[in-house]
Design a protein around this motif. Structure first.
Motif, mmCIF file in Angstrom:
data_model
loop_
_atom_site.group_PDB
_atom_site.id
_atom_site.type_symbol
_atom_site.label_atom_id
_atom_site.label_comp_id
_atom_site.label_asym_id
_atom_site.label_seq_id
_atom_site.Cartn_x
_atom_site.Cartn_y
_atom_site.Cartn_z
ATOM 1 N N LEU A 1 0.695 -1.317 -0.153
ATOM 2 C CA LEU A 1 -0.278 0.427 -0.238
ATOM 3 C C LEU A 1 0.738 1.435 -0.247
ATOM 4 C CD1 LEU A 1 -3.180 -1.244 2.827
ATOM 5 C CD2 LEU A 1 -3.014 -0.393 0.112
ATOM 6 N N PHE A 2 1.784 1.671 1.298
ATOM 7 C CA PHE A 2 2.817 2.374 0.459
ATOM 8 C C PHE A 2 3.485 2.810 -0.188
ATOM 9 C CE2 PHE A 2 6.935 4.780 1.362
ATOM 10 C CZ PHE A 2 6.642 5.303 1.895
ATOM 11 N N VAL A 3 3.893 2.275 -1.429
ATOM 12 C CA VAL A 3 4.636 1.661 -2.626
ATOM 13 C C VAL A 3 3.552 2.181 -3.815
ATOM 14 C CG1 VAL A 3 5.333 0.349 -4.665
ATOM 15 C CG2 VAL A 3 6.309 0.148 -2.352
ATOM 16 N N LEU A 4 2.136 1.514 -3.697
ATOM 17 C CA LEU A 4 0.963 2.073 -3.926
ATOM 18 C C LEU A 4 0.763 3.295 -3.736
ATOM 19 C CD1 LEU A 4 -0.963 1.280 -6.199
ATOM 20 C CD2 LEU A 4 -2.279 0.770 -4.307
ATOM 21 N N GLY A 5 1.016 3.786 -2.518
ATOM 22 C CA GLY A 5 0.825 5.458 -2.345
ATOM 23 C C GLY A 5 1.678 6.472 -3.452
ATOM 24 N N VAL A 6 2.931 6.052 -3.175
ATOM 25 C CA VAL A 6 3.924 6.469 -3.416
ATOM 26 C C VAL A 6 3.586 7.071 -4.832
ATOM 27 C CG1 VAL A 6 6.338 6.222 -3.967
ATOM 28 C CG2 VAL A 6 5.574 5.905 -1.756
ATOM 29 N N LEU A 7 3.028 4.945 -5.715
ATOM 30 C CA LEU A 7 3.121 5.657 -7.219
ATOM 31 C C LEU A 7 1.940 6.669 -7.554
ATOM 32 C CD1 LEU A 7 3.256 2.023 -8.089
ATOM 33 C CD2 LEU A 7 5.370 3.327 -8.155
ATOM 34 N N PHE A 8 0.751 6.532 -6.778
ATOM 35 C CA PHE A 8 0.310 7.378 -7.060
ATOM 36 C C PHE A 8 0.271 8.913 -6.792
ATOM 37 C CE2 PHE A 8 -3.226 3.916 -7.038
ATOM 38 C CZ PHE A 8 -4.246 4.368 -7.829
#
Length: 563
Positions: free
Chosen positions: A41-48
Motif C-alpha cells: 500500500l505504501f508503494v502504491l501510495g508513492v506511485l499515485f
C-alpha cells in the motif's frame, strides 16, 4: 595523599529536527517489518502521489513554457490556493494526517516546545504528500525561471518552500486544534460549526472558479488572482511571478507574509499540541444518576436505546451508541457525514453557475432537475454515510479483545453496531432528503429521495460489514481523531473507494427505476427503498457475521496498534 576522583558527566546532546526524522524512519521501518500488505500500500501510495505530482507539475509549468505571463499569475494564485486549501481540509474529511510520531509520547521527555514543534514539522515533511507537493510546485519555479530568469526562479523556489511549510504546518495546526476541541464535549457543537465552515469553503471556491471560467472574463480573473496573491493562500506561490513581471518589492512583501503565516501556524500548533499532550479536556462535572429505577444496569443504557432488550445485543447497542457520541474520532466522522450529506446534493442538483447567477438561474436549475439525477445524488449520500463503518473495528483497537473473550457471535456483533450507528445517521439522512425537497421545490419527490437514500445506505452497511472484517487496520493511539499511521492513509482511501463503488453498483437499480418508471416510481420508491436497504443490511450481517466468527483472532491482531 589520595586525590578524590570526580565523576565527569558527559555533555548533554542537543535534540535537533534530524533526530525526529531518524526516529520516524526507524518507526516506519518497524511498522513495515513482516507486513507485506503495508509495504504494498505504501508503494502504491508513492506511485499515485508521483503520478498526480507529475500532472500538477506540467499544469503549473505550462504558462512559463508557453511564455504566457498573464496565465502564469492566475495559475500560481488559483492553483496554489486550491493546493493550500486541500492541505487544510482533506485531512479533516478524508485522508487524516500521518502520526507515526505521536506527540503524546513525548509528553514526559524534557523537550522544549520549540524543539518538539520543529522536530515534528521536520518529520511531517518526510512523507508522500509532502514529496508530491514539492514536485508539483516545482512547476511554479520553472514558470518563474522561464519568464524572468534565474532571479525569478530563486524567489519562486523560496516561495514554493514557504508554501510547502504553510501547507504542512497548517494541516497539523488545524487537525490538532480540532482534535482538542472534539475531545471536549462542551465545545463539540462549536467544533461542528467550524468544521462545517471549513468544509464548505471548497464549494464556494469551486462555484466561483467554474462560473468565472464559463463567463470567460479574464480581466476579472486576473484581478481576483492579484487579490488572492496577497493572502496567505496565494502569497508564497505568486512571488516568483511578481519578480518575473518586474515587481520585486511586491515579491519581498509576499515572502514576509509567508514567513509571518508560518510563524502564526506554528504558534497555533504548539498551543493545541501542548493541550493535546496534557490529556483529555474535562467534560464537566458528572451528572447525577437518572434514578434508582432499574438499578445500575439501566444506567448503562442511554435514553436513545432504552427500548432495547437487556441482553447481549442490547448491551452492545448501548455501548456503541455511547461511543459514537463520546469518542472524538467517531464524532468527527459523524460531523463529516452531516456536512457533506447536505452540501453535495445541493451542488449536484443546482450546479455551480446557479448559485452564482442568482434567483432566476436558481429557478431554472430547480426546473431542470430530474428524479434520476436526484436519486443519483441521494445514492452518493447514502453510500458516503455508510462508508464510515469500513473500519469500524479499528475504532476499538485492542479493546475488541473483550468481545473475542466473551465469544460474541459475529451476526449479533455486526447487527448491534449497525443499529447503534443508524440511530445517529438515519435522522441526518431524513433531514438531507427533506432539505433537498424544499430547496428544489419538489415535495412530491421526497419518496424518491428517501427511497434511493435508504437503499444505498443499506447496501453500504452490507458492503462495509465485509470490508471491516476482511480489511481492518489499526489506528494510532492518540487523542487526535484525524491521525493515521504511515501507510494507513492510502489503505483508508482504497477501502473507501472499494466500498463506494460496490455500494453504488448495488443501488444503481433505484437510479434506473427513477429514470424509466416515471410517476409510478414516486409512490413505489420509499417502501421499496426501505425494504431493499433493510434486506441488504440483514443479508450483510448474516454473511459477514460468519466471516467474523472465523476471523476474530486475525481481526484482533489487525486492529491492535503496534508499539
Amino acid at each position: 595523599m589520595a586525590v578524590p576522583v570526580t565523576a565527569v558527566e558527559p555533555p548533554a546532546r542537543t535534540v535537533s529536527p534530524r533526530h525526529f526524522v531518524r526516529l520516524k524512519l526507524r518507526v516506519l521501518g518497524n511498522n513495515f517489518r513482516g507486513q507485506a500488505w503495508r509495504i504494498a500500500l505504501f508503494v502504491l501510495g508513492v506511485l499515485f502521489g508521483l503520478w498526480f505530482a507529475g500532472v500538477g507539475f506540467f499544469l503549473l509549468a505550462a504558462p512559463g513554457l508557453a511564455g504566457e505571463s498573464r496565465y502564469a499569475l492566475m495559475t500560481a494564485a488559483f492553483g496554489g490556493g486550491v493546493l493550500t486549501l486541500g492541505w487544510l481540509l482533506l485531512p479533516l474529511v478524508f485522508f487524516g494526517v500521518d502520526e507515526t510520531l505521536d506527540p503524546a509520547r513525548f509528553a514526559l521527555l524534557p523537550l522544549s516546545r520549540r524543539t518538539l514543534v520543529t522536530g515534528l514539522l521536520a518529520a511531517a515533511l518526510v512523507s508522500v504528500p509532502a514529496l508530491a507537493t514539492t514536485v508539483t510546485v516545482a512547476g511554479l519555479v520553472v514558470t518563474a525561471g522561464a519568464l524572468g530568469g534565474w532571479s525569478a526562479a530563486l524567489v519562486g523556489a523560496l516561495g514554493a518552500l514557504g508554501g510547502l511549510l504553510v501547507c504542512v504546518a497548517g494541516a497539523r495546526a488545524v487537525t490538532s486544534a480540532f482534535a482538542t476541541m472534539l475531545r471536549s464535549r462542551r465545545v463539540r457543537d462549536l467544533a461542528a460549526v467550524l468544521l462545517a465552515v471549513l468544509a464548505a469553503l471548497l464549494g464556494p471556491l469551486q462555484l466561483f472558479v467554474v462560473a468565472a471560467v464559463q463567463q470567460a472574463d479574464w480581466d476579472r480573473l486576473t484581478g481576483v488572482a492579484r487579490v488572492l496573491g496577497w493572502t496567505p493562500f496565494g502569497a508564497p506561490w505568486t512571488a516568483g511571478v511578481d519578480v518575473a513581471e518586474g515587481r520585486a518589492g511586491a515579491a519581498v512583501v509576499k515572502l514576509l507574509i509567508t514567513a509571518a503565516t508560518i510563524g502564526v501556524l506554528l504558534l497555533w500548533w504548539s498551543r493545541s499540541l501542548e493541550s493535546a499532550m496534557v490529556g483529555a479536556a474535562s467534560a464537566g462535572p458528572a451528572r447525577a444518576p437518572r434514578g434508582a429505577v432499574g438499578g445500575a444496569v439501566a444506567q448503562l443504557f442511554p435514553r436513545a436505546v432504552g427500548w432495547t432488550r437487556r441482553d447481549r445485543f442490547g448491551a452492545l447497542v448501548a455501548r456503541e451508541c455511547r461511543y459514537w457520541w463520546r469518542d472524538a474520532r467517531r464524532r468527527a466522522n459523524l460531523i463529516t457525514v452531516a456536512v457533506v450529506g447536505v452540501f453535495v446534493p445541493v451542488m449536484v442538483n443546482l450546479g455551480g453557475s446557479t448559485l452564482v447567477e442568482g434567483g432566476a438561474a436558481f429557478g431554472e436549475a430547480a426546473a431542470d432537475a430530474s428524479p434520476a439525477l436526484v436519486s443519483l445524488s441521494m445514492v452518493f449520500v447514502g453510500v458516503l454515510a455508510s462508508v464510515t463503518l469500513a473500519n469500524q473495528f479499528g475504532f476499538d483497537g485492542s479493546g475488541y479483545a473483550a468481545n473475542v473473550v466473551a465469544g460474541v457471535p459475529g451476526r449479533v456483533e455486526l447487527r448491534a453496531r449497525m443499529v447503534a450507528f443508524s440511530l445517529y445517521v438515519v435522522p441526518i439522512l431524513v433531514v438531507v432528503a427533506v432539505v433537498l425537497a424544499l430547496v428544489l421545490g419538489r415535495p412530491e419527490w421526497l419518496g424518491v429521495m428517501a427511497g434511493g437514500l435508504f437503499a444505498a445506505y443499506g447496501c453500504g452497511l452490507a458492503i462495509n460489514g465485509f470490508i471491516s472484517v476482511l480489511g481492518a487496520y489499526s489506528l494510532p493511539e492518540t487523542s487526535n481523531p484525524f491521525a493515521m499511521n504511515t501507510g494507513a492513509g492510502i489503505a483508508k482511501s482504497m477501502f473507501t473507494l472499494l466500498s463506494m463503488v460496490a455500494s453504488t453498483v448495488a443501488a444503481v437499480p433505484f437510479v434506473v427505476a427513477a429514470a424509466l418508471l416515471g410517476d409510478v416510481w414516486l409512490w413505489l420508491a420509499l417502501p421499496l427503498g426501505l425494504a431493499y436497504g433493510a434486506g441488504a443490511a440483514l443479508l450483510g450481517t448474516y454473511l459477514a457475521g460468519d466471516a467474523l466468527d472465523r476471523r476474530q483472532p486475525e481481526l484482533l491482531a489487525a486492529v491492535t496498534p503496534r508499539r
